[in-house]
Structure formats: structure tokens, C-alpha cells
Design a protein around this motif. Structure first.
Motif, short mmCIF file in Angstrom:
data_model
loop_
_atom_site.label_atom_id
_atom_site.label_comp_id
_atom_site.label_asym_id
_atom_site.label_seq_id
_atom_site.Cartn_x
_atom_site.Cartn_y
_atom_site.Cartn_z
N ILE A 57 0.99 -1.22 -0.16
CA ILE A 57 0.15 0.36 -0.20
C ILE A 57 1.08 1.21 -0.30
O ILE A 57 0.33 2.15 -0.76
CB ILE A 57 -0.68 0.05 1.68
CG1 ILE A 57 -2.39 -1.11 1.45
CG2 ILE A 57 -1.66 1.07 1.07
CD1 ILE A 57 -2.82 -1.11 1.66
N THR A 94 -4.01 4.90 -7.53
CA THR A 94 -4.40 5.64 -6.42
C THR A 94 -5.74 4.89 -6.46
O THR A 94 -5.80 4.06 -4.79
CB THR A 94 -5.04 6.48 -6.29
OG1 THR A 94 -5.42 7.15 -7.57
CG2 THR A 94 -3.17 8.34 -6.32
N THR A 115 -5.07 1.20 -4.45
CA THR A 115 -3.90 1.61 -3.39
C THR A 115 -5.14 1.45 -2.53
O THR A 115 -5.44 1.62 -1.14
CB THR A 115 -3.51 3.20 -3.83
OG1 THR A 115 -2.42 3.05 -3.89
CG2 THR A 115 -2.40 2.99 -1.61
N PHE A 116 -5.99 2.86 -2.80
CA PHE A 116 -7.48 2.63 -2.27
C PHE A 116 -8.38 1.01 -1.55
O PHE A 116 -8.33 0.93 -0.50
CB PHE A 116 -8.93 2.76 -2.33
CG PHE A 116 -9.49 3.28 -1.97
CD1 PHE A 116 -10.22 3.74 -0.07
CD2 PHE A 116 -11.05 3.21 -2.20
CE1 PHE A 116 -11.13 4.27 0.52
CE2 PHE A 116 -12.50 3.47 -1.70
CZ PHE A 116 -12.21 3.81 -0.07
N SER A 132 -6.02 -0.99 0.76
CA SER A 132 -6.62 -0.55 2.21
C SER A 132 -7.68 -0.86 3.06
O SER A 132 -7.63 -0.57 3.75
CB SER A 132 -6.36 1.13 1.95
OG SER A 132 -7.38 2.18 1.23
N THR A 185 -6.17 7.42 1.50
CA THR A 185 -5.98 6.44 0.51
C THR A 185 -7.75 6.87 -0.02
O THR A 185 -7.11 6.77 -1.58
CB THR A 185 -6.15 5.32 0.48
OG1 THR A 185 -6.71 4.64 1.63
CG2 THR A 185 -4.86 4.30 0.66
N THR A 193 -7.30 10.73 -1.60
CA THR A 193 -6.21 10.70 -3.20
C THR A 193 -7.40 10.79 -4.10
O THR A 193 -6.60 11.86 -4.95
CB THR A 193 -5.25 9.83 -2.88
OG1 THR A 193 -4.57 10.28 -1.55
CG2 THR A 193 -3.76 10.23 -3.92
N GLU A 199 0.95 10.67 -1.54
CA GLU A 199 0.50 9.54 -0.79
C GLU A 199 1.35 8.07 -0.05
O GLU A 199 1.46 8.47 0.66
CB GLU A 199 -0.82 9.04 -2.15
CG GLU A 199 -1.62 7.57 -1.23
CD GLU A 199 -2.49 7.05 -2.14
OE1 GLU A 199 -2.32 6.87 -3.88
OE2 GLU A 199 -3.53 6.59 -2.27
N ILE A 249 1.00 7.89 3.84
CA ILE A 249 0.73 6.49 4.22
C ILE A 249 1.49 5.87 5.26
O ILE A 249 1.49 5.48 6.25
CB ILE A 249 0.25 5.93 3.33
CG1 ILE A 249 -0.50 6.06 2.33
CG2 ILE A 249 0.21 3.95 3.59
CD1 ILE A 249 -1.10 5.37 1.29
#
Lengths: 494, 478
Positions: free
Chosen positions: A10, A42, A45-46, A49, A95, A98, A124, A128
């Protein structure tokens, strides 16, 4: 549990995305590819997460998904990351916001798209990384690295006074954080460890604690920001591009609150006890003073910026009450403020993109032409005021309950601030949205389009979700907060 | 016998001296202008010297009645000096050809200066130390004035020479006092003599102060820094690159050895002087640089500031301090190599870059170059995650280990002030609207490109594998 290094993935996924984007040559036709690349990274990544949240073990008060590697051979500095109940939502907030920022900049960033996206992806990663760090030096490295992309974002894509604002932002926060560096080295020298986990049970002598507390306070008080260290914030907010303000208000201010919880309360309990009156005084002054200042603003962004300082005053009160309600309230208030103020800045961005001004005078009667916009704006405005059913209410309510155990003066101050926040927010809403259209230029303003809906509706949903099911968020953080409080009480009972 | 000669040749200094002479002869007797050949040859010679220093064969065999000494600290700094010389010869070659200043002596002057620096670092005797300092200084005086038809260059050479001679005189006077009161010139003997006493007598204190003044001049610590900006500004850019990169390393090593070996028992006496030099350098370096418009003057003040940080570690005077100094010096060298590699290849309207304001619009025309400059500037300002941060970090660890809290706080405050002018360069490149669109021209030679890439790689990637450098510098014995 997951047996692959989820946290590291992440943290570094945005950086990998950035490395790919570097090799796309930028021109008219490829800038759209750059945007899509950044957006996909992004969003990926979200989603990752979210796995973090789904797999999170609520019954474990300490760090989870821990990864630890020796980094420096000569002293105990590790690449040590993990997530506990406190950092979990901070990471999710980063996350979540962004991709929205990338979307919000889709059309209004026209020059240097590539650099812009690179800056956001780097930002980002460091955000994180900072929340996930369990090693204080690692934390510090990420904490300071945030300045680089933010400086560029304000300075390159900002408004008229962007250079002044970017320098003020950088130097002001740098001044705070270098003192923290000294604090970190002193901590290391005393304990020979840099692990946040270890230091939370390791109390320093009283005088050292006082010194360390002030060193950390210099850094976090500037970052959160507390009155009278808040003067960089209105400048930075007003001059930053919309997405910059969103990240600034949504995540960067929380770095201060997060630091207070982890370092001041968690590691320096006796000094915290000593300094509580100072914090309470400053917070109450912040709440009332900045609310009054907000009332007098003519620029919408500046008004929201000052309201952020006031809301952060509630957060600092909550943190330094050091009881369950107070800390939970502070956490909720931080998450809520992260969503609400981000959303408010996005809302300002919507009309700014259309009219290129942020003067309140200019607007009026927007509800006639932009009904949908008026609705979402109302949700966020009420969230900021703290209406029951929205996220803002939970945090403020919990903090006030907690404050009753401490002192009724604090309650009066905080409650007064909340009333003032209703005054300036409702007044703002009235002036912008209600009434008839008096300004001819607003006659053919368009309502929010599909892209803006995609940005604003998830935020609206989460604001309401947070207000109705606060336990969704409170449960994972409860044990971690309890640990900090027990620690604190043991230390002060000695 | 033959074996002995062979061994003697493999003492790095002797090897360097002999091959420098050969190089000089080659330059003299070649019919055409031999600038290219001598500079290639000198790079080759310096590489071989590094190899010889690394193999460390002559260590026990020849210290010439302890005129010179040998230790891991000395070897580390020797290698730094040699690397710095190689890099500065390589990055400046095209510049020299560009401004048609191709005297074949220039690389040879660098070689002799490097030789002087190696001797300086290794010297273990007041006399050898003085001679070594003179060898490196004289070469540098000539180098500063090498562009004879330029008034600025001549002025900087003369200025450097006069002030340098003055400081050498002061240094020599200090030596004579120390010799007069201790009866010895050897560092170890002086140290042994001093260990018998609790207090320094007045003569020795004067001697110490004079030597400190002389050394402070060599490292350009405030208030003995006045020559630095003028010499940096006046000398041709490529000579400035050499000034910025190499001699500071040697002078720092020397001041460390002199304080920590010779006067180790009189910490209180010299640490006060160093403390003042350190604070003054950090703040003057930070504040004076703000007003500069010439990039070389700015870098001069920036180097003065860096010296202030190095001296913090000297005040700390512990093992961590030595480690910090070697890491900081390494990072300082790398950052200066990188920035000068860029400055020496950047042309504005067919003139080499002088004013900072000429960088306007660089981010548009040369995004990669401006990104590199930004990274170097942030690293110099000590912002993580770049190497400059770790240099400062180790310095502060050493200082706090010694409980120098006030000094460290002053140090970080100065670093915030200095961040301003580093940021200003980024601001000019990125935030300002460009006025001279298209007039910036970046043409970098192949070897400079390699040097620049290596140094940028080290600046950025140090954080991923720090242990290599740190393990070396942690085991240095002075």
C-alpha cells in the motif's frame, strides 16, 4: 491473516505508479493517459487499504500486519511498519481522498499535468508511510518528506500569492519538525530504541519529558495547527489548488493530531499531565477566536480554512482529556473533519472552476441554478456544523461528554465554539446558496456534472454513514485507545 | 633492494608524485596541446592511486620517522579526496574546452594539489603538515588565477594568495610557539608532553589559537571565510568546482586530526574556539546566502554553512562525531559534484550560467535537469529522504550524545534558515514564469553524465542501503 507485505504494498504502490508515469512523455494527447494512470494507481491503493480494514482484528490492541527489517546497522533503526486502530483510519482517509483529488484536478490542471500527478502520488506514499510507521525515525522521514510535494503543489499550481504561501508553509512547518528531530535523537539516546511501541511503555525522567514534550509540541502544534501557530494555514489553503487544499485539510492537519496521540500522550504522560492546562487554554482560544475570524471572512476558502483551525481545537481538547470519550471523540472529529472539510473545499472548487472567484459577495442564489450542488453542499455544511446524523456530531458530542469529566469551563468554551461554527457556516450557506440570483454572470451556471458527482457523492455518503453508524469506526480503534489511556494512567499514578 | 624500491613506489603519495611529474613531462614534450591527454592521464593516475591506497601496502613500512601517519580515518579521507579530484577533473574537461582554456597544466596542478592534500591528511608532524598545506595551496593559487586575461580570475588568485599567505604565516607562528613550549614537532610527542600537564601555559594557548586561526582559514570557517565567496566567484567555474569539492575535505580531516590527536587532552581549550566557529559559520552561511544572486557565491556561502555543521561534530569529539564527519563529508562531496556537474554544462544564451535568475523556466525546457537540481538543493537543505538529511542526522546524534543541546538547537535553526535559499532556487526554476524561453541550453558530455548519474543515484538511493557507508565510517580510527 495475510501473509504478504500488505502495508508495504500500500505504501509503495503509488510510488511505483509514479515511476511508470515518469516514462510517459507528456504532450497534448498523452496527458489523459497520465491522469488515468494516476487515477488507477490511487484507486488500486484505496482498494488494498480496504482489505486492511476488512482483515483487521478488532480484538487486538497492538500493531497488526507488522513488517520489520533492520535498516541501519549501527543503531536500532528499523523499517518497521504496521497498523493499529488509530492509524487504520488515518491511512484509509489518505487513500480515500487521494483518488478524489486526482479526479478533482482532472480538468482544472492544465499545465504540467505529469509533474502534478507525480507530486500527488509521492505525497500519497509519504502520507501512508507516515501513519503506518512504528519507528520514530521512519515516521520523521515521512513526516518531513510531505513538505516537498506540498511545497511544489502550492507553489506551481497555486493562486496569485502562491510563492509567499508555499515558503511560509515550508519554513514554518520545517521549523517545527527539526525541533522534533532533536527530540527523537534524545529519546533514542535515553532508551536505545526507536520503536513507538517500545517507547510507549518506557517513561523518561520528568525533566526530560518536559523538554521532549515541548520539542514535539513545536512540531505538532504547527502542523495541526493550534492558535497562535496557525497563521500559515489560511495562506496555504487559499493559495493551494483545490486538490492541494483537500489534502492539506483532509490529511496533513491530522498528522498533528496523530502525533499528539502517539507521542505526547503515548510516550510523555507525565509531561502531558503538566501541560494540559496550556493545551486547553490554547484550544479554547483557538475555537472562539478563529470562529470569530471565520465569520468576518469574505473569501470562501479562507472561511473554511479558519473553521478548520476551530475544529482542530476540538480535536486537541479531546486528545488531551485523555479519557475514552475524549480520545474517541478526537479521532472521530479528525476523520469527520477530514471528510467534511475536504468536501467543502471540493465544493468551493466546483464553483471556482466555473466562475474563477471565491468571493462570497459574488455568489448568491445558486440554489436556483444548481439544486444538486445546493443539496450536497448542505450535507457537508451540516456535517461541519455537527448536526446529529452527520459525522461532525459524533466527534463533538463525545468530546463534550469527555470534557465534563475534566472541567465545565472547557465544556462551555467548546460548546460556544460549536454554536459559532453553526453561525458562520449557516451564514455562509445563506449568502452563497439561498436568495435570488443578483449577479448576472451566475444566470447560466451549470449544475455539477458526472465527474463532480463521482467525487462528491461518496463523500456525502460517508459523512452520513459516519454519523449514523459511528461504531463501524469506533470499534476498531477502541482497544488501541484503551491501551494508551491505561498506559497514561499507570504513569501518572506512580 | 629491488623489492624495496618496488615497495616505495607503492606508497600512494610517492606513486602520485612520480606519475604527476611524468605527466608534466609528457605535457611539456608533446608537440600539440596536450590538455585532453593530460587530463585523461591524470584521471587514470588518480584511479591507480585509489587502488594503492585501498590496498594499503606501504602502511607499516614507511612513515618516515613518523612524519606521516596511517589509519583508517586517514585512508577514508584520502580516498574521498581522490574521488573528488577524479570527479572534478572529469566534469570540468568539457568546460575548459568550451571556454578555450586548455592549458595542459591544469590537470597537473590538480594532481599536485591532490598530492598536497593527501600529505596534509596523513601528516603527523607540524613541519610536514605545513609543507603539505603549502603544496596544496600554491597549486590552488595558480589554478585560481589560471585565466590570465580575466581580471576577475587574476583578482581571485591574488586575493587567495595574499590571504592564504597571511594565514600560513599565522599558522607557522603558532607552530613555532607549540614547538618552543613542547620541544617537539611530532603530534604524538606533543600529545604525550601535554598529557603530563593539567593546564596549558600561555605560550601554548597562543600557539593553539594561532594554529586554529590558520586551520579555520583553510576550512573557511567564519570569521576567516572572507576569501571564499570572492575566490569562488572569480575563478573559472571548473576551478571553483575543484575548490568546492576537494580541498575542504582535506582541511576538515586535518583539523579533526590536529584537535583530536594532538590536543586531545585539552578539549576545553580548543572546543570553545571550534564552538564559536561552528555557530558563526552556520548562521553566517545561512543568512548571507539569502542575498546572493550569483550561483557560485551562493554555493560558497552554502559551503561555509556546511563547514559549520562539520565543526559541530568536532565539538562533540566522540566516536559518533568522527563517524558523522565522515558521512557528512561524503554527502557534501557527492552533492557538490552533482551540482557542479550541472552548472558546468548549463549555458544561458551561449554563456555559462552565472546568475541564479537565469534558471527561470528551466523546468519547462529541461525538466530532468531542474528535477535534479531540486533534489540536490533539498538534499543540501537536509530534507529527508535524501543523503543530506542523514549527514545532518548523524551530526546531531553525535552532538546530543555529548549533551550539546543548545548547539544542536542552534544547528537545526540555522538549517531552517538555510532551507530558504535552497528553496529559492527551486522557486526560480518552477514557480517563476520564464522570460528567456529557449535560451537555456544543457549540453552534457558523456563522462559528466555518468558522474552526475552516479552522484544523483547516491543522493536518492542512500536511504535504501545506508549500511555500506555507515559500516565503513563507524569503524574509522583517527
Amino acid at each position: 491473516m495475510i501473509d504478504w507485505p500488505l502495508i508495504s504494498v500500500i505504501i509503495f504502490l503509488p510510488l511505483v505508479g509514479a515511476l511508470i508515469i515518469i516514462f510517459i512523455k507528456e504532450d497534448e494527447s498523452t496527458s489523459i493517459n497520465i491522469k488515468w494512470g494516476a487515477l488507477f494507481t490511487t484507486i488500486g491503493t484505496f482498494i488494498l487499504s480496504l482489505i486492511l480494514w476488512l482483515q483487521f482484528d478488532y480484538s487486538n490492541p497492538s500493531y497488526q500486519y507488522v513488517e520489520k527489517f533492520r535498516w541501519f546497522d549501527d543503531f536500532n533503526f528499523f523499517y518497521h511498519v504496521g497498523v493499529d486502530g488509530i492509524s487504520l483510519f488515518m491511512i484509509l482517509l489518505s487513500t480515500f481522498l487521494t483518488p478524489l483529488c486526482i479526479l478533482a484536478s482532472w480538468n482544472n490542471i492544465k499545465k504540467r499535468v505529469k509533474e502534478y500527478m507525480l507530486a500527488f502520488l509521492f505525497l500519497e506514499t509519504v502520507m501512508i508511510g507516515m501513519f503506518a510507521a512504528i519507528d520514530i525515525l521512519l515516521f520523521y522521514i515521512f513526516f518531513e518528506s510531505v513538505l516537498i510535494p506540498m511545497y511544489l503543489i502550492i507553489g506551481i499550481w497555486g493562486g496569485n500569492r502562491r510563492i509567499y504561501a508555499s515558503f511560509k508553509f515550508f519554513l514554518y512547518t520545517l521549523l517545527g519538525s527539526v525541533l522534533m528531530l532533536i527530540g527523537i535523537i534524545i529519546m533514542y539516546r535515553n532508551t536505545n530504541s526507536m520503536s513507538i511501541e517500545f517507547l510507549q511503555g518506557n517513561y523518561f525522567s520528568y525533566n526530560t519529558q518536559l523538554f521532549l514534550w515541548l520539542a514535539f509540541f513545536a512540531s505538532f502544534a504547527v502542523k495541526i495547527p493550534m492558535w497562535p501557530f496557525h497563521t500559515w494555514l489560511p495562506d496555504a489553503h487559499v493559495e493551494a489548488p483545490t486538490a492541494g487544499s483537500v489534502i492539506l485539510a483532509g490529511v496533513l492537519l491530522k498528522m498533528g493530531g496523530y502525533g499528539f496521540i502517539r507521542f505526547s500522550v503515548g510516550m510523555l504522560p507525565e509531561a502531558t499531565e503538566f501541560f494540559i492546562p496550556l493545551i486547553m487554554t490554547l484550544s479554547i482560544i483557538a475555537i472562539i477566536y478563529t470562529s470569530l475570524v471565520a465569520l468576518a471572512q469574505t473569501d470562501i476558502k479562507k472561511l473554511i480554512a479558519y473553521s478548520s483551525v476551530a475544529h482542530m481545537g476540538i480535536v486537541t481538547i479531546g486528545i488531551f482529556l485523555v479519557n475514552q470519550q475524549g480520545l474517541e471523540g478526537a479521532m472521530m472529529q479528525m476523520i469527520s473533519h477530514g471528510l467534511v472539510s475536504a468536501a467543502l473545499f471540493l465544493c468551493v472548487g466546483v464553483i471556482y472552476d466555473r466562475m474563477h472567484t471565491r468571493e462570497i459577495e459574488f455568489y448568491g442564489g445558486l440554489v436556483q441554478r444548481m439544486p444538486l450542488y445546493a443539496t450536497v453542499f448542505m450535507i457537508f455544511m451540516l456535517g461541519s456544523v455537527g448536526l446529529p446524523g452527520t459525522s461532525g456530531f459524533v466527534g463533538e458530542f463525545l468530546v463534550i461528554i469527555g470534557a465534563f469529566k475534566f472541567s465545565s469551563y472547557v465544556v462551555i468554551g467548546a460548546a460556544f465554539g460549536i454554536i459559532l461554527s453553526a453561525v458562520y457556516m449557516l451564514f455562509l450557506y445563506k449568502r452563497i446558496i439561498f436568495g435570488t440570483i443578483t449577479n448576472k454572470k451566475l444566470e447560466d451556471i451549470l449544475d455539477i456534472d458526472a465527474r463532480e458527482k463521482i467525487i462528491l457523492i461518496p463523500l456525502a455518503i460517508s459523512v452520513i454513514l459516519l454519523g449514523i453508524f459511528p461504531n463501524l469506526f469506533l470499534d476498531p480503534m477502541r482497544l488501541s485507545i484503551e491501551t494508551i489511556i491505561t498506559n497514561y494512567e499507570i504513569a501518572n499514578a506512580k | 633492494m629491488l623489492n624495496n624500491i618496488f615497495n616505495i613506489l607503492f606508497i600512494p603519495e610517492i606513486f602520485l608524485a612520480c606519475s604527476s611529474f611524468l605527466c608534466l613531462l609528457f605535457g611539456l614534450y608533446s608537440k600539440k596541446n596536450a590538455f585532453r591527454q593530460t587530463s585523461n592521464l591524470s584521471v587514470f593516475i588518480l584511479f591507480l592511486t585509489i587502488l594503492i591506497v585501498y590496498l594499503d601496502r606501504g602502511s607499516n613500512f614507511a612513515n618516515y620517522k613518523s612524519l606521516f601517519s596511517n589509519s583508517s580515518f586517514i585512508n577514508f579521507f584520502k580516498i574521498l579526496v581522490l574521488l573528488g579530484s577524479i570527479a572534478s577533473i572529469l566534469i570540468s574537461k568539457d568546460y575548459f574546452l568550451g571556454i578555450k582554456l586548455k592549458n595542459f597544466e591544469i590537470p597537473i596542478l590538480f594532481l599536485f594539489s591532490t598530492l598536497g592534500m593527501m600529505l596534509m591528511i596523513a601528516s603527523n608532524n607540524l613541519m610536514s603538515m605545513y609543507l603539505a598545506i603549502e603544496l596544496q595551496s600554491l597549486s590552488l593559487y595558480v589554478a585560481a588565477a589560471i585565466k590570465r586575461d580575466s581580471i576577475l580570475s587574476a583578482e581571485s588568485g591574488v586575493k587567495y594568495f595574499i590571504l592564504g599567505a597571511l594565514s600560513s604565516g599565522i599558522l607557522l607562528y603558532g607552530f613555532s610557539l607549540i614547538y618552543g613550549f613542547t620541544g617537539s614537532m611530532n603530534f604524538d610527542d606533543i600529545s604525550f608532553y601535554l598529557s603530563k600537564y593539567d593546564n596549558l601555559n600561555l605560550g601554548l594557548i597562543f600557539g593553539l589559537v594561532f594554529v586554529m586561526v590558520g586551520l579555520a582559514f583553510k576550512v573557511s570557517a567564519v570569521p576567516f571565510h572572507m576569501w571564499t565567496p570572492d575566490v569562488y566567484e572569480g575563478a573559472p567555474n571548473s576551478i571553483t568546482a575543484f575548490f568546492a569539492i576537494v580541498p575542504k575535505i582535506a582541511a576538515v580531516a586535518l583539523i579533526y586530526r590536529f584537535c583530536l590527536v594532538t590536543f586531545e587532552n585539552f578539549y576545553l581549550e580548543w572546543s570553545q574556539i571550534i564552538l564559536f566557529l561552528s555557530i558563526a559559520s552556520m548562521f553566517l552561511g545561512a543568512i548571507a546566502a539569502i542575498a546572493q544572486s550569483n550561483i557560485k557565491r551562493l554555493l560558497a556561502y552554502s559551503s561555509i554553512g556546511h563547514i559549520g555543521y562539520i565543526l559541530i561534530a568536532l565539538v562533540a569529539a566522540n566516536d559518533d562525531g568522527i563517524k558523522a564527519a565522515s558521512i557528512y563529508m561524503f554527502s557534501y562531496m557527492i552533492m557538490n559534484i552533482a551540482i557542479f556537474a550541472i552548472i558546468l554544462s548549463l549555458k544561458v544564451k551561449n554563456e555559462y550560467l552565472i546568475n541564479i535568475s537565469d534558471l527561470k523556466g528551466l523546468s519547462k525546457s529541461n525538466p530532468i535537469v531542474s528535477l535534479s537540481i531540486s533534489i540536490i538543493m533539498l538534499s543540501m537543505a537536509g530534507i529527508p529522504p535524501f543523503i543530506g538529511f542523514f549527514g545532518k542526522f548523524y551530526i546531531f546524534i553525535a552532538a546530543i550524545e555529548q549533551e550539546l543541546y543548545v548547539l544542536s538547537i542552534l544547528g537545526v535553526l540555522a538549517s531552517v534558515i538555510s532551507a530558504f535559499y535552497y528553496l529559492r532556487i527551486i522557486k526560480i526554476m518552477y514557480f517563476d514564469e520564464s522570460i528567456n524561453e529557449g535560451s537555456l541550453n544543457f549540453k552534457i558530455s558523456f563522462q559528466s553524465k555518468i558522474i552526475l548519474s552516479i552522484s544523483l543515484f547516491l543522493i536518492i538511493c542512500f536511504i535504501f542501503y545506508p549500511s555500506l557507508l555507515i559500516n565503513i565510517s563507524a569503524n574509522l580510527i583517527i
